[in-house]
Write a protein that holds these residues in place. Structure first.
Motif, mmCIF file in Angstrom:
data_model
loop_
_atom_site.group_PDB
_atom_site.id
_atom_site.type_symbol
_atom_site.label_atom_id
_atom_site.label_comp_id
_atom_site.label_asym_id
_atom_site.label_seq_id
_atom_site.Cartn_x
_atom_site.Cartn_y
_atom_site.Cartn_z
ATOM 1 N N ARG A 124 0.840 -1.191 0.000
ATOM 2 C CA ARG A 124 0.000 0.000 0.000
ATOM 3 C C ARG A 124 0.877 1.243 0.000
ATOM 4 N NH1 ARG A 124 -4.197 0.960 4.827
ATOM 5 N NH2 ARG A 124 -2.232 1.102 5.973
ATOM 6 N N LEU A 125 0.539 2.199 -0.872
ATOM 7 C CA LEU A 125 1.256 3.459 -0.951
ATOM 8 C C LEU A 125 0.516 4.590 -0.254
ATOM 9 C CD1 LEU A 125 2.412 3.382 -4.697
ATOM 10 C CD2 LEU A 125 3.742 2.728 -2.686
ATOM 11 N N ALA A 143 13.187 1.553 -6.934
ATOM 12 C CA ALA A 143 12.331 2.183 -7.936
ATOM 13 C C ALA A 143 11.951 3.570 -7.443
ATOM 14 C CB ALA A 143 11.085 1.350 -8.191
ATOM 15 N N TYR A 144 11.817 4.502 -8.388
ATOM 16 C CA TYR A 144 11.539 5.900 -8.068
ATOM 17 C C TYR A 144 10.159 6.252 -8.623
ATOM 18 C CZ TYR A 144 16.552 5.856 -7.207
ATOM 19 O OH TYR A 144 17.808 5.545 -6.731
ATOM 20 N N LEU A 145 9.268 6.687 -7.731
ATOM 21 C CA LEU A 145 7.887 6.971 -8.093
ATOM 22 C C LEU A 145 7.573 8.449 -7.895
ATOM 23 C CD1 LEU A 145 7.945 3.846 -7.423
ATOM 24 C CD2 LEU A 145 5.576 4.098 -6.738
ATOM 25 N N ALA A 146 6.981 9.060 -8.904
ATOM 26 C CA ALA A 146 6.456 10.419 -8.764
ATOM 27 C C ALA A 146 5.015 10.299 -8.302
ATOM 28 C CB ALA A 146 6.537 11.159 -10.095
ATOM 29 N N MET A 152 8.726 9.089 -4.098
ATOM 30 C CA MET A 152 8.823 7.902 -3.253
ATOM 31 C C MET A 152 9.892 6.968 -3.826
ATOM 32 S SD MET A 152 5.050 6.648 -2.037
ATOM 33 C CE MET A 152 4.188 7.481 -0.712
ATOM 34 N N ILE A 153 10.745 6.457 -2.955
ATOM 35 C CA ILE A 153 11.763 5.488 -3.357
ATOM 36 C C ILE A 153 11.480 4.189 -2.622
ATOM 37 C CG2 ILE A 153 14.232 5.026 -3.546
ATOM 38 C CD1 ILE A 153 14.746 7.994 -3.255
ATOM 39 N N VAL A 163 12.920 5.510 1.338
ATOM 40 C CA VAL A 163 13.050 6.891 1.805
ATOM 41 C C VAL A 163 11.720 7.586 1.587
ATOM 42 C CG1 VAL A 163 14.310 9.057 1.622
ATOM 43 C CG2 VAL A 163 15.485 6.910 1.154
ATOM 44 N N ALA A 164 11.207 8.243 2.624
ATOM 45 C CA ALA A 164 9.959 8.982 2.512
ATOM 46 C C ALA A 164 10.193 10.251 1.696
ATOM 47 C CB ALA A 164 9.425 9.321 3.892
#
Length: 445
Positions: A124-125, A143-146, A152-153, A163-164
């Motif tokens: 869950r994000l 993975a790097y999320l926009a 979000m990493i 990492v938050a």
């Protein structure tokens, strides 16, 4: 009957073998005492039956949650496996016990093993009602999320948050809680972030800390990032003609004047021939390039995204030379051109052409509320596989090993939102992947 006229303690009393009401005498054998069990049975069984009926009704009538794949899937290659990273929404309680402690508005990230089609993990994000996430890029560890919370990493081992967004070293509390403030620079192999002061930072893929961007990176990304809605570069997903690589050129020729159907033709080194063995209903050729998250350089059709920066430099150089009259001195661009010669729009690359097949999307019926995806061999012209869908397929990604990932909708779905994935193997076989599946209790495992 005892004599009531004689002396004794029983004078004036009536006795019987069963004793008196105050002192009953039960038989030596048989059931003792009143039969309360038979009297209590209905009072116990009836409530249990009603409870079972209510629970059964809740289970039978509990609707499945709505699953919607968000437009921002990505690919990751780790030392152990290749993964498709799928951000998706799960709206509604999962499992009949969800209303007693579940979360009805989950935004999640699932990782699917491209070799087996099985889910590697599902996390869950966010629990926000309206919230989006896109996969910018993935290395072999993270993975790097926009997202609407910022960058979000996540760890590719189990999907846990590495990492938050507000704890990234080098940015910290200056981060922007908007996915539009982050992008992937394919030429530099780094994530670019803009902070609340308007300064740019870079995070090389695989690292967890940001550094101030150099002048060249800042100039390349100036005006491309913002604190508003997430920016996306949209490209055509389908076309009526496409490049088939070394196999030649693909076109869809109408079979009637009204153009409700068309034939798939291949013009190759050995001449022209028809593929598929039949006319397709309102067909379209799926393309290898679709919707992309914003990058510093425009990704040319059929060009490796890793060379996007070189492509941008060549395009800039071409523009300068064209203004100076020196266009003829340039080497050819890395894509096939139309027959009209240099300077025309590039012919898009057909999805699957590098693996010897082409994907055609057609209407499955005359009503137009179902679609069919057909895989056709470029070598033999035979149909290798097909699948019916509720809506048109989403933008595709292809792994280094040649597995194509397509967001699709089950043909029996009530709504046209993408609710699963379709994996197209290099040999053209298809594998359906369910997204957001839970067990009886609403757990993803």
């Amino acid at each position: 009957m005892r004599n009531t006229n004689g002396a004794g303690g029983d004078q004036g009393r009536i006795t019987s073998p069963w004793g008196t009401p105050d002192q009953p005498r039960w038989p030596a054998t048989g059931r003792r005492g009143p039969r309360w069990g038979l009297l209590a049975l209905p009072t116990v069984v009836l409530p249990l039956g009603i409870g079972a009926a209510v629970i059964g009704g809740v289970i039978a009538g509990h609707p499945d949650p709505d699953i919607s794949v968000q437009p921002g899937i990505g690919l990751a290659v780790t030392p152990a496996r290749q993964l498709a990273l799928v951000p998706y929404e799960r709206d509604g309680e999962a499992g009949p016990f969800g209303p007693f402690g579940g979360d009805p508005w989950q935004k999640r990230l699932a990782a699917v093993d491209l070799t087996t089609g099985e889910r590697a993990w599902d996390v869950r994000l966010s629990s926000e009602l309206i919230w989006q996430a896109r996969v910018l890029v993935a290395g072999d560890t993270h993975a790097y999320l926009a997202t609407d919370d910022g960058l979000m990493i996540v760890d590719l081992t189990d999907g846990s948050l590495a990492v938050a967004p507000d704890e990234i070293p080098g940015i910290g509390a200056d981060h922007i809680a908007s996915g539009a403030a982050y992008g992937y620079d394919s030429a530099r192999g780094a994530v670019v972030a803009m902070d609340v002061r308007g300064a740019f930072h870079t995070l090389p893929v695989g690292e967890l800390a940001a550094s101030p961007a150099d002048e060249a990176t800042t100039d390349a990304w100036a005006g491309r990032l913002s604190d508003g809605p997430m920016s996306v570069e949209s490209r055509a997903l389908t076309a009526e003609d496409a490049c088939a690589g070394e196999a030649g050129h693909l076109t869809l020729e109408p079979t009637t004047a009204a153009r409700p159907s068309g034939a798939l033709l291949l013009d190759g080194p050995d001449g022209g021939r028809e593929l598929g063995g039949r006319a397709f209903r309102e067909p379209e050729i799926l393309l290898a390039d679709g919707t992309r998250v914003a990058t510093a350089a425009p990704v040319g059709v059929g060009v490796d995204p890793g060379n996007a920066g070189q492509l941008e430099e060549r395009l800039d150089e071409q523009l300068v030379r064209a203004l100076n009259g020196g266009l003829a001195e340039l080497p050819p661009l890395p894509w096939p051109l139309n027959d009209d010669g240099p300077g025309t729009e590039p012919v898009p690359l057909a999805l699957g052409a590098e693996r010897g097949h082409v994907l055609v999307q057609e209407a499955a019926d005359a009503v137009g509320d179902r679609y069919r995806l057909v895989v056709v061999s470029l070598e033999t012209g035979e149909v290798l596989a097909s699948r019916t869908m509720r809506s048109q397929a989403g933008p595709a990604l292809t792994s280094p090993e040649g597995v194509t990932v397509l967001p699709v909708t089950d043909e029996d779905a009530q709504f046209p939102a993408h609710d699963g994935l379709l994996l197209v193997a290099p040999d053209g076989t298809l594998t359906d992947v369910t997204v957001g599946e839970t067990d009886f209790f609403g757990n993803v495992d």
